[in-house]
Design a protein around this motif. Structure first.
Motif, PDB file in Angstrom:
ATOM      1  N   GLY A   1      16.266  40.697  29.607  1.00 12.40           N
ATOM      2  CA  GLY A   1      17.413  41.280  30.322  1.00 12.40           C
ATOM      3  C   GLY A   1      17.365  40.948  31.796  1.00 12.40           C
ATOM      4  O   GLY A   1      18.379  40.605  32.411  1.00 12.40           O
ATOM      5  N   ASN A   2      16.176  41.012  32.361  1.00 16.00           N
ATOM      6  CA  ASN A   2      16.033  40.730  33.786  1.00 16.00           C
ATOM      7  C   ASN A   2      16.279  39.250  34.070  1.00 16.00           C
ATOM      8  O   ASN A   2      16.834  38.891  35.110  1.00 16.00           O
ATOM      9  CB  ASN A   2      14.639  41.142  34.263  1.00 16.00           C
ATOM     10  CG  ASN A   2      14.620  41.499  35.733  1.00 16.00           C
ATOM     11  OD1 ASN A   2      15.595  42.048  36.250  1.00 16.00           O
ATOM     12  ND2 ASN A   2      13.540  41.187  36.402  1.00 16.00           N
ATOM     13  N   MET A   3      15.874  38.418  33.122  1.00 13.59           N
ATOM     14  CA  MET A   3      16.133  36.978  33.265  1.00 13.59           C
ATOM     15  C   MET A   3      17.636  36.718  33.305  1.00 13.59           C
ATOM     16  O   MET A   3      18.133  35.911  34.094  1.00 13.59           O
ATOM     17  CB  MET A   3      15.499  36.221  32.093  1.00 13.59           C
ATOM     18  CG  MET A   3      15.660  34.718  32.166  1.00 13.59           C
ATOM     19  SD  MET A   3      14.762  34.008  33.553  1.00 13.59           S
ATOM     20  CE  MET A   3      13.087  34.142  32.955  1.00 13.59           C
ATOM     21  N   ARG A   4      18.365  37.440  32.465  1.00 10.62           N
ATOM     22  CA  ARG A   4      19.824  37.285  32.436  1.00 10.62           C
ATOM     23  C   ARG A   4      20.412  37.677  33.800  1.00 10.62           C
ATOM     24  O   ARG A   4      21.278  36.983  34.331  1.00 10.62           O
ATOM     25  CB  ARG A   4      20.425  38.159  31.330  1.00 10.62           C
ATOM     26  CG  ARG A   4      21.903  37.925  31.092  1.00 10.62           C
ATOM     27  CD  ARG A   4      22.412  38.862  30.011  1.00 10.62           C
ATOM     28  NE  ARG A   4      21.935  38.494  28.692  1.00 10.62           N
ATOM     29  CZ  ARG A   4      22.601  37.714  27.837  1.00 10.62           C
ATOM     30  NH1 ARG A   4      23.777  37.226  28.190  1.00 10.62           N
ATOM     31  NH2 ARG A   4      22.119  37.430  26.665  1.00 10.62           N
ATOM     32  N   LEU A   5      19.916  38.772  34.356  1.00 16.92           N
ATOM     33  CA  LEU A   5      20.376  39.193  35.686  1.00 16.92           C
ATOM     34  C   LEU A   5      20.047  38.131  36.733  1.00 16.92           C
ATOM     35  O   LEU A   5      20.840  37.838  37.625  1.00 16.92           O
ATOM     36  CB  LEU A   5      19.696  40.515  36.087  1.00 16.92           C
ATOM     37  CG  LEU A   5      20.124  41.767  35.345  1.00 16.92           C
ATOM     38  CD1 LEU A   5      19.272  42.952  35.792  1.00 16.92           C
ATOM     39  CD2 LEU A   5      21.591  42.060  35.564  1.00 16.92           C
ATOM     40  N   SER A   6      18.867  37.557  36.593  1.00 17.21           N
ATOM     41  CA  SER A   6      18.419  36.544  37.541  1.00 17.21           C
ATOM     42  C   SER A   6      19.315  35.308  37.511  1.00 17.21           C
ATOM     43  O   SER A   6      19.625  34.722  38.542  1.00 17.21           O
ATOM     44  CB  SER A   6      16.974  36.177  37.203  1.00 17.21           C
ATOM     45  OG  SER A   6      16.436  35.364  38.180  1.00 17.21           O
ATOM     46  N   VAL A   7      19.738  34.953  36.296  1.00 18.89           N
ATOM     47  CA  VAL A   7      20.633  33.786  36.147  1.00 18.89           C
ATOM     48  C   VAL A   7      21.983  34.084  36.815  1.00 18.89           C
ATOM     49  O   VAL A   7      22.538  33.234  37.517  1.00 18.89           O
ATOM     50  CB  VAL A   7      20.822  33.451  34.654  1.00 18.89           C
ATOM     51  CG1 VAL A   7      21.953  32.434  34.474  1.00 18.89           C
ATOM     52  CG2 VAL A   7      19.523  32.913  34.069  1.00 18.89           C
ATOM     53  N   VAL A   8      22.488  35.284  36.602  1.00 20.15           N
ATOM     54  CA  VAL A   8      23.752  35.673  37.250  1.00 20.15           C
ATOM     55  C   VAL A   8      23.602  35.605  38.762  1.00 20.15           C
ATOM     56  O   VAL A   8      24.461  35.069  39.480  1.00 20.15           O
ATOM     57  CB  VAL A   8      24.172  37.109  36.826  1.00 20.15           C
ATOM     58  CG1 VAL A   8      25.384  37.556  37.628  1.00 20.15           C
ATOM     59  CG2 VAL A   8      24.457  37.165  35.342  1.00 20.15           C
ATOM     60  N   LEU A   9      22.488  36.097  39.242  1.00 19.76           N
ATOM     61  CA  LEU A   9      22.223  36.098  40.687  1.00 19.76           C
ATOM     62  C   LEU A   9      22.197  34.664  41.216  1.00 19.76           C
ATOM     63  O   LEU A   9      22.787  34.376  42.270  1.00 19.76           O
ATOM     64  CB  LEU A   9      20.885  36.790  40.956  1.00 19.76           C
ATOM     65  CG  LEU A   9      20.496  37.006  42.402  1.00 19.76           C
ATOM     66  CD1 LEU A   9      21.540  37.824  43.136  1.00 19.76           C
ATOM     67  CD2 LEU A   9      19.149  37.701  42.477  1.00 19.76           C
ATOM     68  N   SER A  10      21.539  33.773  40.476  1.00 23.10           N
ATOM     69  CA  SER A  10      21.472  32.368  40.914  1.00 23.10           C
ATOM     70  C   SER A  10      22.854  31.756  40.966  1.00 23.10           C
ATOM     71  O   SER A  10      23.181  31.006  41.887  1.00 23.10           O
ATOM     72  CB  SER A  10      20.599  31.554  39.949  1.00 23.10           C
ATOM     73  OG  SER A  10      19.296  32.056  39.956  1.00 23.10           O
ATOM     74  N   SER A  11      23.696  32.094  39.964  1.00 24.00           N
ATOM     75  CA  SER A  11      25.046  31.520  39.948  1.00 24.00           C
ATOM     76  C   SER A  11      25.859  32.055  41.119  1.00 24.00           C
ATOM     77  O   SER A  11      26.679  31.341  41.686  1.00 24.00           O
ATOM     78  CB  SER A  11      25.743  31.836  38.617  1.00 24.00           C
ATOM     79  OG  SER A  11      26.096  33.197  38.561  1.00 24.00           O
ATOM     80  N   LEU A  12      25.621  33.306  41.504  1.00 19.04           N
ATOM     81  CA  LEU A  12      26.333  33.866  42.653  1.00 19.04           C
ATOM     82  C   LEU A  12      25.835  33.239  43.948  1.00 19.04           C
ATOM     83  O   LEU A  12      26.594  33.053  44.896  1.00 19.04           O
ATOM     84  CB  LEU A  12      26.133  35.384  42.701  1.00 19.04           C
ATOM     85  CG  LEU A  12      26.820  36.193  41.608  1.00 19.04           C
ATOM     86  CD1 LEU A  12      26.376  37.636  41.669  1.00 19.04           C
ATOM     87  CD2 LEU A  12      28.327  36.097  41.727  1.00 19.04           C
ATOM     88  N   ASP A  13      24.558  32.924  43.984  1.00 12.57           N
ATOM     89  CA  ASP A  13      23.953  32.320  45.169  1.00 12.57           C
ATOM     90  C   ASP A  13      24.572  30.969  45.476  1.00 12.57           C
ATOM     91  O   ASP A  13      24.760  30.597  46.628  1.00 12.57           O
ATOM     92  CB  ASP A  13      22.451  32.123  44.928  1.00 12.57           C
ATOM     93  CG  ASP A  13      21.620  33.035  45.806  1.00 12.57           C
ATOM     94  OD1 ASP A  13      22.135  33.439  46.859  1.00 12.57           O
ATOM     95  OD2 ASP A  13      20.492  33.347  45.412  1.00 12.57           O
ATOM     96  N   VAL A  14      24.905  30.214  44.408  1.00 17.77           N
ATOM     97  CA  VAL A  14      25.431  28.857  44.558  1.00 17.77           C
ATOM     98  C   VAL A  14      26.827  28.897  45.152  1.00 17.77           C
ATOM     99  O   VAL A  14      27.203  28.045  45.952  1.00 17.77           O
ATOM    100  CB  VAL A  14      25.432  28.145  43.186  1.00 17.77           C
ATOM    101  CG1 VAL A  14      26.128  26.795  43.291  1.00 17.77           C
ATOM    102  CG2 VAL A  14      24.004  27.986  42.687  1.00 17.77           C
ATOM    103  N   LYS A  15      27.618  29.918  44.771  1.00 19.05           N
ATOM    104  CA  LYS A  15      29.029  29.979  45.206  1.00 19.05           C
ATOM    105  C   LYS A  15      29.147  30.251  46.698  1.00 19.05           C
ATOM    106  O   LYS A  15      28.328  30.867  47.284  1.00 19.05           O
ATOM    107  CB  LYS A  15      29.769  31.050  44.418  1.00 19.05           C
ATOM    108  CG  LYS A  15      29.979  30.640  42.973  1.00 19.05           C
ATOM    109  CD  LYS A  15      30.607  31.758  42.161  1.00 19.05           C
ATOM    110  CE  LYS A  15      30.696  31.349  40.691  1.00 19.05           C
ATOM    111  NZ  LYS A  15      31.149  32.422  39.841  1.00 19.05           N
TER     112      LYS A  15
END
Lengths: 64, 148
Positions: B134-148
Protein backbone atom coordinates in the motif's frame (compact mmCIF):
# COMPACT_ATOMS: atom_id res chain seq x y z
CA UNK A 1 5.78 10.55 15.90
CA UNK A 2 2.47 11.40 14.23
CA UNK A 3 1.38 14.88 13.28
CA UNK A 4 -1.14 16.45 15.62
CA UNK A 5 -3.98 18.91 15.61
CA UNK A 6 -3.68 21.53 18.32
CA UNK A 7 -6.73 23.15 19.90
CA UNK A 8 -7.09 26.27 22.03
CA UNK A 9 -8.64 25.77 25.47
CA UNK A 10 -11.03 22.99 24.49
CA UNK A 11 -11.14 20.11 22.11
CA UNK A 12 -13.83 21.26 19.69
CA UNK A 13 -13.80 21.74 15.90
CA UNK A 14 -14.22 25.50 16.37
CA UNK A 15 -11.07 25.83 18.45
CA UNK A 16 -8.54 24.27 16.09
CA UNK A 17 -5.39 26.39 16.18
CA UNK A 18 -3.19 24.44 13.82
CA UNK A 19 -3.25 21.13 11.98
CA UNK A 20 -0.35 18.88 10.96
CA UNK A 21 1.70 20.12 13.89
CA UNK A 22 5.10 18.49 14.02
CA UNK A 23 6.65 20.41 16.90
CA UNK A 24 5.39 22.00 20.10
CA UNK A 25 7.74 24.10 22.19
CA UNK A 26 6.94 25.64 25.54
CA UNK A 27 9.19 28.59 26.26
CA UNK A 28 8.94 31.66 28.48
CA UNK A 29 5.23 31.23 29.04
CA UNK A 30 4.59 30.76 25.34
CA UNK A 31 3.52 27.70 23.42
CA UNK A 32 5.03 27.72 19.95
CA UNK A 33 3.54 25.43 17.32
CA UNK A 34 5.26 24.49 14.07
CA UNK A 35 3.46 22.67 11.30
CA UNK A 36 4.75 20.41 8.55
CA UNK A 37 5.34 23.42 6.31
CA UNK A 38 7.45 25.07 9.03
CA UNK A 39 4.84 27.74 9.72
CA UNK A 40 4.81 28.90 13.31
CA UNK A 41 2.12 30.11 15.60
CA UNK A 42 2.66 31.28 19.17
CA UNK A 43 0.27 31.78 22.02
CA UNK A 44 0.73 32.79 25.62
CA UNK A 45 -0.29 29.87 27.73
CA UNK A 46 0.53 26.32 28.65
CA UNK A 47 0.26 22.91 27.08
CA UNK A 48 -2.69 21.41 28.89
CA UNK A 49 -2.91 18.01 27.23
CA UNK A 50 -1.30 16.02 24.44
CA UNK A 51 -2.78 12.71 23.33
CA UNK A 52 -0.14 11.20 21.09
CA UNK A 53 -2.28 8.22 20.15
CA UNK A 54 -5.09 10.37 18.81
CA UNK A 55 -2.76 13.10 17.58
CA UNK A 56 -4.40 15.94 19.47
CA UNK A 57 -3.17 18.53 21.94
CA UNK A 58 -4.86 21.35 23.84
CA UNK A 59 -3.19 24.63 24.69
CA UNK A 60 -4.60 26.61 27.60
CA UNK A 61 -4.44 30.29 26.78
CA UNK A 62 -3.09 32.48 29.57
CA UNK A 63 -5.67 34.70 31.23
CA UNK A 64 -5.41 38.32 30.04
CA UNK B 1 -3.65 35.32 14.56
CA UNK B 2 -1.06 37.98 15.02
CA UNK B 3 2.50 37.28 15.99
CA UNK B 4 5.04 39.74 17.28
CA UNK B 5 8.56 38.50 17.20
CA UNK B 6 11.19 40.09 19.42
CA UNK B 7 9.03 43.13 19.77
CA UNK B 8 10.48 45.33 22.46
CA UNK B 9 7.91 47.74 23.83
CA UNK B 10 9.60 49.70 26.51
CA UNK B 11 8.44 53.05 27.85
CA UNK B 12 4.89 54.10 28.44
CA UNK B 13 2.45 51.29 28.95
CA UNK B 14 0.03 52.73 26.40
CA UNK B 15 1.20 54.40 23.23
CA UNK B 16 0.80 54.73 19.51
CA UNK B 17 3.64 53.86 17.24
CA UNK B 18 4.39 52.89 13.68
CA UNK B 19 6.24 49.62 13.33
CA UNK B 20 6.92 46.71 11.11
CA UNK B 21 5.90 43.27 12.18
CA UNK B 22 5.20 39.93 10.72
CA UNK B 23 1.91 38.22 11.21
CA UNK B 24 -0.19 35.46 9.78
CA UNK B 25 -3.78 35.28 8.66
CA UNK B 26 -5.45 31.97 8.15
CA UNK B 27 -7.20 31.67 4.83
CA UNK B 28 -8.27 29.03 2.38
CA UNK B 29 -6.92 28.01 -1.00
CA UNK B 30 -8.80 25.28 -2.83
CA UNK B 31 -10.32 24.16 0.41
CA UNK B 32 -7.00 23.99 2.26
CA UNK B 33 -6.81 26.39 5.18
CA UNK B 34 -3.39 27.78 5.85
CA UNK B 35 -1.46 30.80 6.97
CA UNK B 36 1.62 32.49 5.75
CA UNK B 37 3.56 35.43 7.07
CA UNK B 38 3.09 38.98 5.83
CA UNK B 39 5.19 41.94 6.79
CA UNK B 40 3.54 45.34 7.01
CA UNK B 41 4.46 48.76 8.19
CA UNK B 42 1.49 50.44 9.77
CA UNK B 43 0.33 52.39 12.74
CA UNK B 44 -2.00 51.27 15.39
CA UNK B 45 -2.61 51.95 19.01
CA UNK B 46 -2.83 49.31 21.60
CA UNK B 47 -1.81 48.64 25.13
CA UNK B 48 1.49 47.04 25.99
CA UNK B 49 0.98 45.95 29.56
CA UNK B 50 4.63 45.05 30.01
CA UNK B 51 8.03 45.09 28.40
CA UNK B 52 8.55 41.93 26.46
CA UNK B 53 11.02 40.33 24.12
CA UNK B 54 9.18 37.19 23.26
CA UNK B 55 6.70 35.87 20.74
CA UNK B 56 3.37 37.50 21.47
CA UNK B 57 -0.11 36.50 20.51
CA UNK B 58 -2.91 39.00 20.49
CA UNK B 59 -6.01 39.67 18.48
CA UNK B 60 -7.16 43.05 17.30
CA UNK B 61 -8.57 44.34 14.03
CA UNK B 62 -6.32 45.72 11.29
CA UNK B 63 -7.71 48.00 8.62
CA UNK B 64 -5.41 47.16 5.82
CA UNK B 65 -5.42 44.97 2.77
CA UNK B 66 -3.21 42.08 1.90
CA UNK B 67 -4.30 42.25 -1.70
CA UNK B 68 -5.43 38.68 -1.79
CA UNK B 69 -8.51 39.09 0.41
CA UNK B 70 -8.37 35.41 1.07
CA UNK B 71 -8.65 34.58 -2.60
CA UNK B 72 -6.02 32.41 -4.19
CA UNK B 73 -6.01 34.28 -7.47
CA UNK B 74 -5.01 37.55 -5.84
CA UNK B 75 -2.41 35.82 -3.76
CA UNK B 76 -0.50 33.96 -6.44
CA UNK B 77 3.19 34.48 -6.33
CA UNK B 78 3.22 35.77 -2.78
CA UNK B 79 2.17 32.53 -1.11
CA UNK B 80 4.99 30.61 0.43
CA UNK B 81 3.44 27.25 -0.44
CA UNK B 82 0.79 26.25 -2.95
CA UNK B 83 -1.96 23.86 -1.89
CA UNK B 84 -0.33 21.20 -4.09
CA UNK B 85 3.01 21.73 -2.38
CA UNK B 86 1.28 21.29 0.94
CA UNK B 87 -0.43 18.11 -0.22
CA UNK B 88 2.86 16.74 -1.51
CA UNK B 89 4.66 17.59 1.71
CA UNK B 90 1.95 15.83 3.69
CA UNK B 91 2.07 12.81 1.40
CA UNK B 92 5.86 12.59 1.59
CA UNK B 93 5.60 12.71 5.34
CA UNK B 94 2.98 9.96 5.38
CA UNK B 95 4.96 7.67 3.08
CA UNK B 96 7.97 8.01 5.36
CA UNK B 97 5.76 7.65 8.40
CA UNK B 98 4.18 4.47 7.05
CA UNK B 99 7.61 3.01 6.31
CA UNK B 100 8.61 3.66 9.93
CA UNK B 101 5.43 1.96 11.14
CA UNK B 102 6.09 -1.02 8.85
CA UNK B 103 9.50 -1.39 10.43
CA UNK B 104 7.98 -1.21 13.91
CA UNK B 105 5.50 -3.95 12.96
CA UNK B 106 8.31 -6.10 11.59
CA UNK B 107 10.18 -5.66 14.87
CA UNK B 108 7.03 -6.64 16.73
CA UNK B 109 6.73 -9.73 14.52
CA UNK B 110 10.32 -10.63 15.38
CA UNK B 111 9.45 -10.52 19.07
CA UNK B 112 6.52 -12.87 18.45
CA UNK B 113 8.93 -15.22 16.71
CA UNK B 114 11.36 -14.95 19.64
CA UNK B 115 8.46 -15.77 21.95
CA UNK B 116 7.90 -18.97 20.02
CA UNK B 117 4.72 -17.95 18.20
CA UNK B 118 5.72 -18.63 14.62
CA UNK B 119 2.15 -18.54 13.26
CA UNK B 120 1.58 -15.06 14.66
CA UNK B 121 4.98 -14.00 13.33
CA UNK B 122 4.03 -15.12 9.82
CA UNK B 123 0.65 -13.40 10.00
CA UNK B 124 2.13 -10.10 11.17
CA UNK B 125 4.85 -10.30 8.51
CA UNK B 126 2.13 -10.89 5.90
CA UNK B 127 0.40 -7.78 7.20
CA UNK B 128 3.70 -5.89 6.97
CA UNK B 129 4.01 -7.00 3.37
CA UNK B 130 0.48 -5.77 2.58
CA UNK B 131 1.22 -2.54 4.39
CA UNK B 132 4.39 -2.02 2.35
CA UNK B 133 2.51 -2.71 -0.88
CA UNK B 134 0.00 0.00 0.00
CA UNK B 135 2.79 2.38 0.86
CA UNK B 136 4.54 1.56 -2.40
CA UNK B 137 1.36 2.54 -4.24
CA UNK B 138 1.33 5.87 -2.39
CA UNK B 139 4.99 6.34 -3.24
CA UNK B 140 4.29 5.81 -6.95
CA UNK B 141 1.51 8.40 -6.84
CA UNK B 142 3.86 10.80 -5.09
CA UNK B 143 6.53 10.26 -7.76
CA UNK B 144 4.01 10.93 -10.52
CA UNK B 145 2.98 14.16 -8.79
CA UNK B 146 6.62 15.14 -8.39
CA UNK B 147 7.18 14.90 -12.15
CA UNK B 148 4.27 17.22 -13.01
Amino acid sequence: MCLSTVYKNSLTPETVMMRNVMRIECKDGMVILTDLMERQMAIEGTLEMANLVDGVAVVKEAAV
Amino acid sequence: MHIHEDHIAGGAPQHEHPHTHEHTHEHTHNGVAHTHPHAHIHEHDHVHPHDHDHLHDHAHPHDHSHGCEGQCAGCQGSCEHTPMEELMALMKYMVGHNAAHAKELADLAGKLEDAGNHVAYEQVMAAVSDFEKGNMRLSVVLSSLDVK
